[in-house]
Design a protein around this motif. Structure first.
Motif, PDB file in Angstrom:
ATOM      1  N   GLU A 368       0.831  -1.205   0.000  1.00  0.00           N
ATOM      2  CA  GLU A 368       0.000   0.000   0.000  1.00  0.00           C
ATOM      3  C   GLU A 368       0.864   1.253   0.000  1.00  0.00           C
ATOM      4  O   GLU A 368       0.556   2.236  -0.687  1.00  0.00           O
ATOM      5  CB  GLU A 368      -0.926  -0.013   1.214  1.00  0.00           C
ATOM      6  CG  GLU A 368      -2.031  -1.066   1.136  1.00  0.00           C
ATOM      7  CD  GLU A 368      -2.884  -1.104   2.383  1.00  0.00           C
ATOM      8  OE1 GLU A 368      -2.530  -0.438   3.372  1.00  0.00           O
ATOM      9  OE2 GLU A 368      -3.907  -1.814   2.381  1.00  0.00           O
ATOM     10  N   SER A 436      -4.393  -5.043  -8.064  1.00  0.00           N
ATOM     11  CA  SER A 436      -4.704  -5.464  -6.691  1.00  0.00           C
ATOM     12  C   SER A 436      -4.861  -6.980  -6.595  1.00  0.00           C
ATOM     13  O   SER A 436      -4.510  -7.585  -5.585  1.00  0.00           O
ATOM     14  CB  SER A 436      -5.976  -4.773  -6.201  1.00  0.00           C
ATOM     15  OG  SER A 436      -7.084  -5.120  -7.019  1.00  0.00           O
ATOM     16  N   PRO A 491      -6.212  -1.363  -1.193  1.00  0.00           N
ATOM     17  CA  PRO A 491      -6.518  -1.352   0.244  1.00  0.00           C
ATOM     18  C   PRO A 491      -7.631  -2.330   0.611  1.00  0.00           C
ATOM     19  O   PRO A 491      -7.561  -3.007   1.631  1.00  0.00           O
ATOM     20  CB  PRO A 491      -6.936   0.102   0.512  1.00  0.00           C
ATOM     21  CG  PRO A 491      -6.275   0.886  -0.559  1.00  0.00           C
ATOM     22  CD  PRO A 491      -6.283   0.003  -1.769  1.00  0.00           C
TER      23      PRO A 491
END
Length: 954
Positions: A368, A436, A491
């Motif tokens: 992150e 991601s 996230p």
């Protein structure tokens, strides 16, 4: 032993016909022991009976595959979204927000299904008592009262918006659960609760599964859910089921004894093929109850207790250590003595308590941080968490980077700092993912490498079991995300991974027939051991206070016969009492320390044993003995080695600050200036007063040095010059920060948290100095942060020493022929002193160290000129400059008489220097006197912030 007796009775009764029977246990562990005991009875060849856990046996009733928890979670979210959209409410939340709530909803769904309770009845609007009377005829009056008591506390007019939303969700839950079951059905899947309900309702797709066995024998059970009770009753009435309950008269005959709560009903309903024992009442073997001060004390006592057992080496499998608190597992494994060659761990262990979880957490934070900085930089805390992790810290390259980060207090670490690290795991972790979804594959790759590391001990084997479980969950999550095609941010993906792993309770299974047994209490069902050690037998831990998370209130649970706290307590009570029935020795340890996590009281089960039975109770206390012996005074005599070290001051400078340290504490002078003992370097994430002062000094130095580059230093500093420097303040403060924090003036600093506040404070201080200088201008700066020194001759014990006395003066400027020595201070230094002699007073509690330092520098500066020049010593108290104005800028005030203060101007300074010199020489002579040792100060208040406090013991 219970299982051995069962095996003997069954073989004697059925012989080889056991091969056609199913034997069902509460959990998997007893079946391994039972098979061993049965093998000892068999004299000829025969097929083994079919051994199942209760869930394995019930699973035979359907051909559908059980959906794992992740699949159920995703399907529940789909069901929720569909129902909410169909009702016009819309999908009011996303999967991330529903995850934790969904875990509780799944628990409630499984419990309701397993207990054959109508979901619609539980979640329908029961505010109307008429609806209760007409719709719940099957409830008793007491159960209806429970429902009325709960729902009468609700009033639509008084509900907050949050309660309204919750009730709206509650009203939709029957539809959500129905749609959830349909989605499972569409995929050919099921779950535990649905299996139970279908079996009771006769909807299971393999209705004749139980007919495959002549008998179904249930061994070692205590509590059944409602669906199990209905099925077992049916099989019992058909003459198909036999029951072997492990029971004792003590808790069966006493209706108030919670340990027998379920067994009393079970024996009445199903009978028992084995006679209840009377072991507890007849026992004469003492139970040892040991109070230990803290959990660590219990673990430290464990090796001593284990070594008392004669079978530790020959039959370690007959010894069991039970953990009431699973967090004790790691400390217990570390405490096992070396002579125990094999250890078998059988218990559920939360993955969130493991080093593996912290590694995954650190990986996610690093990724992150990389994403926030376009893959070029990473925040220091996250990088340190990875580099110093137990799995990764044993690496010279990474530790060198750790040292650099701490030494230079690097906040944001550029990629070039870690590109040279060869460790494949670190290379993967520090390579930013492009999408991601790739985060899961990254974590899996790191775990693959970690799992390949050789392991030859219990902890290594445990790590591999945890890695395997985590890897499986990540595989499932990756597969499910591919099926459901959710677009997730990094996230959110990281949060999802952590939530999934946090919910994993790893079933640690080892070789149960070998080694010292370590397990949770519930894993002991059906098992017996000769020697038992129970840890954390505290009230609030055994039985536990916390109930499983649920949205079904206690009143509703009681009304529908669901599990409540008393039933949970009864389950643990039975497990505890059953362990006592056949054991030879029992040691129960509890934490006697009262703190936020412990009541300091033993479990009520222990108190019940003492008052309800005649079992001898031996009580003992184990404490951590602390002998508060006064430390011997530290006195360092000046031997030849010390005198040789003192000789350094013939070439090196003996500074005024060193003299101040000597007057404060001779031992501090010895540690700091002779032995050169420095505080260990660590990351400076909080700036103390000393560092704040260093940054201020450095910023002012940079300003005047930059000014000197643009004009000859001997030229006067004008008002215009100072206005120019005021525009450089930000540059100077940033450069000073970088130099003092990172040891590199060119290193950028990330001003986050307290750094940003401190930067603003220092900027204000610098501007105050410039405002003051602007008022004082014009003047000429002669020296800036430069060394000054002179030679002082002393003769301790007739031996001549020529000492170089000097140091760095913050600033020397001149105006109208008068030299000013300026010392910048950011602390609480006072400008007043009574006498020069007081400045040298070793026993003076509030000695003005700043005044003495500037007076010594005044003397040194005077020695550098061929003739006596006017000199004054001044203090820039930057915290009070604005308040005190110009009156304080270059003067010290000396107290004379009552209430009168006289400024120390250059005329007065001659007298001050004259008084300072002989006292100064006396102190220097004492330092080099071989007969005066280095010892501790008598004023212990000075020790509070001393960096050598730990060594000194003050």
């Amino acid at each position: 032993m219970f299982l051995k007796e069962v095996a003997e009775q069954l073989y004697e009764r059925f012989g080889s016909k056991l091969s056609d029977m199913a034997i069902v246990f509460p959990n998997k562990r007893p079946s391994v022991f039972f098979r061993r005991y049965l093998g000892g009875q068999i004299s000829g060849p025969m097929w083994s009976p079919h051994l199942f856990t209760i869930h394995e046996f019930i699973q035979l009733s359907t051909s559908k595959l059980p959906a794992d928890r992740l699949m159920q979670s995703f399907l529940l979210f789909n069901a929720y979204s569909e129902v909410m959209q169909a009702s016009g409410s819309g999908a009011t939340t996303d999967y991330e927000r529903l995850f934790s709530l969904g875990e509780i909803l799944l628990n409630d769904y499984t419990e309701l299904e397993s207990n054959v309770v109508s979901i619609a009845d539980v979640y329908s609007n029961m505010a109307s008592l008429a609806a209760i009377d007409s719709g719940f005829d099957y409830l008793s009056d007491e159960q209806k009262e429970f429902l009325q008591r709960f729902w009468s506390s609700f009033s639509t007019e008084r509900l907050s918006r949050q309660k309204e939303k919750f009730l709206h969700l509650w009203q939709k839950l029957p539809a959500i659960y129905q749609r959830f079951a349909e989605l499972l059905e569409q995929r050919g899947l099921t779950n535990t609760g649905t299996i139970y309900r279908d079996l009771v309702a006769g909807r299971n797709d393999t209705p004749g599964f139980a007919d495959a066995y002549d008998k179904i024998i249930f061994v070692g059970f205590n509590a059944f859910n409602r669906a199990e009770l209905q099925m077992l009753t049916k099989w019992k009435q058909a003459g198909k089921a036999l029951f072997y309950f492990d029971a004792d008269i003590h808790y069966l005959e006493d209706s108030r004894q919670e340990a027998g709560l379920f067994l009393r009903n079970n024996l009445q309903q199903f009978g028992n093929e084995m006679e209840a024992s009377n072991s507890i009442r007849q026992s004469t073997k003492p139970i040892n109850i040991i109070a230990a001060e803290g959990n660590a004390a219990q673990v430290r006592l464990l090796p001593q207790l284990l070594k008392q057992f004669p079978t530790l080496n020959s039959q370690p499998e007959r010894i069991a250590v039970f953990l009431s608190d699973e967090n004790q597992l790691m400390p217990v494994l570390h405490a096992i003595p070396d002579e125990v060659s094999q250890v078998n761990v059988t218990m559920g262990y939360s993955l969130s308590h493991s080093p593996l979880f912290s590694l995954v957490q650190a990986i996610i934070r690093v990724q992150e941080s990389l994403a926030q900085h376009n893959g070029k930089r990473v925040y220091y805390q996250y990088l340190l968490q990875v580099l110093q992790h137990p799995y990764l810290h044993d690496n010279k390259e990474s530790q060198a980077l750790v040292t650099e980060i701490n030494k230079r207090s690097l906040i944001s670490i550029p990629a070039e700092r870690w590109m040279h690290i060869a460790d494949k795991r670190l290379q993967l972790i520090l390579q930013p993912v492009e999408k991601s979804a790739m985060l899961i594959q990254l974590i899996k790759s790191v775990l693959e490498i970690q799992a390949a590391a050789p392991t030859d001990n219990a902890l290594g084997i445990l790590d591999n079991q945890l890695i395997t479980s985590a890897y499986f969950q990540l595989n499932r999550l990756e597969d499910l995300l591919g099926q459901f095609s959710y677009a997730l941010s990094l996230p959110f993906m990281g949060s999802l991974v952590l939530q999934v792993l946090r919910s994993v309770n790893v079933a640690l299974e080892g070789e149960p027939l070998k080694g010292l047994q370590i397990m949770g209490l519930l894993e002991s069902r059906g098992l017996d051991f000769d020697h038992i050690i129970l840890l954390n037998v505290n009230e609030g831990v055994l039985p536990g206070k916390a109930a499983a998370p649920t949205f079904i209130p206690d009143s509703i649970r009681r009304a529908f016969g669901l599990s409540v706290m008393e039933k949970q307590d009864a389950i643990f009570a039975y497990v505890f009492y059953r362990l006592l029935q056949r054991s030879k020795t029992v040691h129960s340890l509890y934490n006697s320390t009262v703190d936020d996590n412990s009541t300091g009281e033993p479990s009520r089960f222990l108190a019940q044993l003492e008052y309800e039975t005649d079992i001898p109770i031996r009580k003992d206390t184990v404490d951590i003995r602390v002998n508060p012996e006064a430390r011997q005074p530290i006195v360092i005599p000046k031997d030849d080695n010390i005198m040789q070290r003192l000789g350094q001051y013939k070439g090196n400078l003996l500074s005024p600050s060193a003299i101040n340290n000597y007057l404060e504490c001779r031992l501090r002078f010895y540690f700091q200036h002779l032995m050169r003992i420095r505080e260990p370097e660590g990351f400076l994430d909080e700036i103390d007063a000393r560092m704040l002062g260093n940054i201020l000094h450095r910023a002012i130095q940079y300003l005047y040095e930059r000014l000197a580059e643009s004009k000859a230093m001997n030229k006067s500093v004008t008002v215009t010059d100072i206005e120019t420097m005021a525009g450089w303040t930000g540059w100077a403060v940033d450069r000073a920060f970088s130099q003092e924090i990172a040891r590199d003036p060119e290193q950028p600093i990330d001003y986050t948290g307290s750094y940003r506040v401190i930067r603003e404070v220092i900027s204000v201080y610098v501007n105050e100095v410039l405002v003051h200088d602007k008022t004082y201008a014009p003047f000429t700066v002669r020296q800036l942060e430069k060394d000054v020194y002179t030679t002082v001759t002393v003769n301790p014990n007739g031996k001549e020493w020529k000492i170089r006395l000097g140091g760095i003066i913050d600033r020397v400027d001149i105006k109208n022929g008068v030299y000013r020595i300026i010392d910048y201070k950011t602390g609480k230094d006072k400008k007043e002193f009574k006498t020069v002699e007081e400045l040298f007073g070793r026993e003076t509690k509030e000695r003005n160290k700043a005044a003495l330092q500037t007076f010594i520098y005044s003397y040194i500066l005077r020695q550098q000129f061929s003739q006596a020049v006017p000199v004054v010593a001044g203090l820039y108290d930057v915290r009070n400059m604005r308040k005190e104005g110009l009156a304080f800028d270059w003067r010290f005030k000396v107290q004379q008489g009552k209430g009168n203060q006289v400024a120390v101007d250059h005329d007065r300074m001659d007298e001050i220097i004259g008084e300072t010199l002989p006292l100064l020489q006396s102190v220097i002579e004492e330092i080099f006197d071989e007969n005066i040792p280095f010892d501790q100060t008598a004023i212990t208040d000075r020790c509070q912030y001393c960096p050598y406090q730990t060594i000194c013991g003050r």
